[in-house]
Design a protein around this motif. Sequence first.
Motif, PDB file in Angstrom:
ATOM      1  N   SER A 126       0.813  -1.228   0.000  1.00  0.00           N
ATOM      2  CA  SER A 126       0.000   0.000   0.000  1.00  0.00           C
ATOM      3  C   SER A 126       0.842   1.271   0.000  1.00  0.00           C
ATOM      4  CB  SER A 126      -0.947  -0.005   1.198  1.00  0.00           C
ATOM      5  OG  SER A 126      -0.211  -0.091   2.392  1.00  0.00           O
ATOM      6  N   HIS A 127       2.072   1.204   0.527  1.00  0.00           N
ATOM      7  CA  HIS A 127       2.880   2.420   0.555  1.00  0.00           C
ATOM      8  C   HIS A 127       3.666   2.674  -0.727  1.00  0.00           C
ATOM      9  CE1 HIS A 127       1.899   1.946   4.854  1.00  0.00           C
ATOM     10  NE2 HIS A 127       1.648   3.221   4.681  1.00  0.00           N
ATOM     11  N   THR A 128       3.285   1.981  -1.788  1.00  0.00           N
ATOM     12  CA  THR A 128       3.844   2.261  -3.116  1.00  0.00           C
ATOM     13  C   THR A 128       3.598   3.725  -3.494  1.00  0.00           C
ATOM     14  OG1 THR A 128       3.477  -0.037  -3.732  1.00  0.00           O
ATOM     15  CG2 THR A 128       3.772   1.507  -5.532  1.00  0.00           C
ATOM     16  N   CYS A 129       2.617   4.342  -2.867  1.00  0.00           N
ATOM     17  CA  CYS A 129       2.331   5.758  -3.147  1.00  0.00           C
ATOM     18  C   CYS A 129       3.507   6.684  -2.813  1.00  0.00           C
ATOM     19  CB  CYS A 129       1.080   6.196  -2.400  1.00  0.00           C
ATOM     20  SG  CYS A 129       1.178   5.960  -0.614  1.00  0.00           S
ATOM     21  N   THR A 130       4.524   6.160  -2.134  1.00  0.00           N
ATOM     22  CA  THR A 130       5.698   6.959  -1.758  1.00  0.00           C
ATOM     23  C   THR A 130       6.350   7.672  -2.954  1.00  0.00           C
ATOM     24  OG1 THR A 130       6.135   5.309  -0.046  1.00  0.00           O
ATOM     25  CG2 THR A 130       7.928   6.832  -0.528  1.00  0.00           C
ATOM     26  N   TYR A 131       6.361   7.027  -4.113  1.00  0.00           N
ATOM     27  CA  TYR A 131       7.113   7.555  -5.266  1.00  0.00           C
ATOM     28  C   TYR A 131       6.480   8.795  -5.891  1.00  0.00           C
ATOM     29  CZ  TYR A 131       8.451   2.819  -4.354  1.00  0.00           C
ATOM     30  OH  TYR A 131       8.798   1.666  -3.702  1.00  0.00           O
ATOM     31  N   GLY A 132       5.289   9.156  -5.421  1.00  0.00           N
ATOM     32  CA  GLY A 132       4.694  10.421  -5.842  1.00  0.00           C
ATOM     33  C   GLY A 132       5.613  11.589  -5.515  1.00  0.00           C
ATOM     34  N   ALA A 133       6.483  11.396  -4.520  1.00  0.00           N
ATOM     35  CA  ALA A 133       7.440  12.445  -4.148  1.00  0.00           C
ATOM     36  C   ALA A 133       8.336  12.830  -5.324  1.00  0.00           C
ATOM     37  CB  ALA A 133       8.298  11.977  -2.979  1.00  0.00           C
ATOM     38  N   ALA A 217       4.477  11.776   0.854  1.00  0.00           N
ATOM     39  CA  ALA A 217       3.781  10.973  -0.155  1.00  0.00           C
ATOM     40  C   ALA A 217       3.494   9.579   0.408  1.00  0.00           C
ATOM     41  CB  ALA A 217       4.638  10.870  -1.422  1.00  0.00           C
ATOM     42  N   ASN A 218       4.419   9.068   1.208  1.00  0.00           N
ATOM     43  CA  ASN A 218       4.289   7.753   1.823  1.00  0.00           C
ATOM     44  C   ASN A 218       2.953   7.590   2.539  1.00  0.00           C
ATOM     45  OD1 ASN A 218       4.858   6.224   4.677  1.00  0.00           O
ATOM     46  ND2 ASN A 218       5.937   5.199   3.011  1.00  0.00           N
ATOM     47  N   MET A 219       2.529   8.643   3.246  1.00  0.00           N
ATOM     48  CA  MET A 219       1.336   8.512   4.075  1.00  0.00           C
ATOM     49  C   MET A 219       0.049   8.965   3.384  1.00  0.00           C
ATOM     50  SD  MET A 219       2.636   9.097   7.982  1.00  0.00           S
ATOM     51  CE  MET A 219       1.130   8.475   8.713  1.00  0.00           C
TER      52      MET A 219
END
Lengths: 421, 164
Positions: A126-133, A217-219
Amino acid sequence: MTIAMTITEKILASHAGKDSVSPGELIDVSVDLALANDITAPLAFRVFEELGPKDVFDPERIALVPDHFVPNKDIASAQQAKIMSEFASKHNIKHYFELGDSGIEHVILPEKGLVIPGDLVIGADSHTCTYGALGAFSAGVGSTDLGVILGTGRIWLKVPATIKLIYKGNLKPWVGGKDLILFTLGLIGVEGAVYETMEFAGEVIQGLSMDQRLTMANMAVEGGAKNGIFEPDDITRAYVEQRSERKGHYWASDPDAQYARVVEIDVDQIGPQVAAPHSPDNVFPVSEIGSVRLDQVVIGSCTNGRIEDLRVAAGILKGRSVARGTRLIVIPGSPRIYKEAIQEGIITTLLNAKAVISPPTCGPCLGGHMGVLADGEKAISTTNRNFIGRMGHPGSEVYLASPAVAAASAVLGKIASPDDI
Amino acid sequence: MKSKGKIWKFGDHVDTDLIIPARFLNVSDKNELAKNCFVDVKPDFARTVQPGDIIIAGINFGCGSSREHAPLAIKAAGISVIIAKSFARIFYRNAFNIGLPILESTEAADAFSEGDDVSVDLSSGEIADPDGARRFFAKPIPEFMREIIDAGGLVDYIRKKMAA
Ligand code: SF4
């Protein structure tokens, strides 16, 4: 006529082979990088094998990272890790990382330059969203979705509407990315962005380092979001160019792009934040948390296990010692960070303060190993979730905070602000 | 397709760590996972759940991690359908992908209590008492998701598409 789009819509359109997309639309997109870990990969492999193709879509665009239960904590975990390494060698997976080279997935992928601006990354975590950074579109899925991607390199997605979060003002001392995202979660709630994008913008965001952006972005997923995203800028460029030969695509949102909501946040008022048990949106200023005695402090994870985080912690712990009756566990997120921390003297500082240093792993973040909590124990942690039982016994309690607050709390043995010591 | 069973009731924000705590994720066999489903919140669940039983919950069911082990454990435990006010995004996808039916209905989630007997018609979305005294209709499932269900889950759906 061109349609005004957000950065997320532009990345999705470019991967769907379309000129434009709009929220709610179902699209079929190509995936630049697919990711799985030691928990999710074995299930994904099963799906891939059921699906039938002999070969993976591209052995160079799959990352397999053992991080949750490694170094293997028990026989069952060892079996799962073995399934991963066997799959990796059978299919020649270029980005499979063994211990020694491996760290926490969302720490090492940016660090090794595997994600660059404009990419579309899907991970079975779920923390794949981190790369939005980094100005990429990245989202977490389950193992079945990932298994299908392993075979096809494609996934269907619903285009999310975007919430624009604009941060204005000047950051107070000790306030950084972790405090901003915790404050934001307190504001919008854990369901505040379900199915949506959180787009982080404003003058404060432009001044944040890459490590702090990765923390925020992670959170995004803690707000229920599909992805969180930052417009890539010179800070992104400087970070990426040292790490990747590939040329990124530096998309920006159009000024007249449509947003589901625009939220302005004045950071002048925000002090260090803490999320109390048992939800990441149960957020208070550290000054209002009261006296909470701590059994354990954890500094690490895909949220705050990077070099800047360790630097802040060491800065506070230098010449001080962890309070009697409290344990401090520090987990560098990758071997590279570990080495940098040694070279900068951080590890010596931490050891002098009586911290214990773990090898890079998720470890206690999910109650796996390396610091599981007993019944009734309380911990403060720089991780991202404090659900019931997340770090161990269902009767334990976890508070979430920045590395600065965690380090100060370790010194005092209770939740504290760095200003308190 | 109709399912019938007793209700297990949950509140808002049931997260994946409650559904199946991470300490049990060192296996991926669904029957093993089912043994520890909801172990921290309803320790009797895995032992007493009957095939066909139904989960009713509040908002944001399945929030937290992407672990597909969560819907797999629930399905293997015997639950026939989850009705919630809303679902977390990744859980929603995962449930469809593995063929665990889920429906959204705020009214039904408010109306029914733990232990009530309920029948659910998955094609019409009708949720009702045995005597039909309380009847609700869930939000229709998006057509594309229905295609996945009709194909028998994502794997079969993609297989069909690859064959075409
Ligand atoms: S560090 Fe924690 S949140 Fe991050 S990937 Fe590992 S278990 Fe998940």
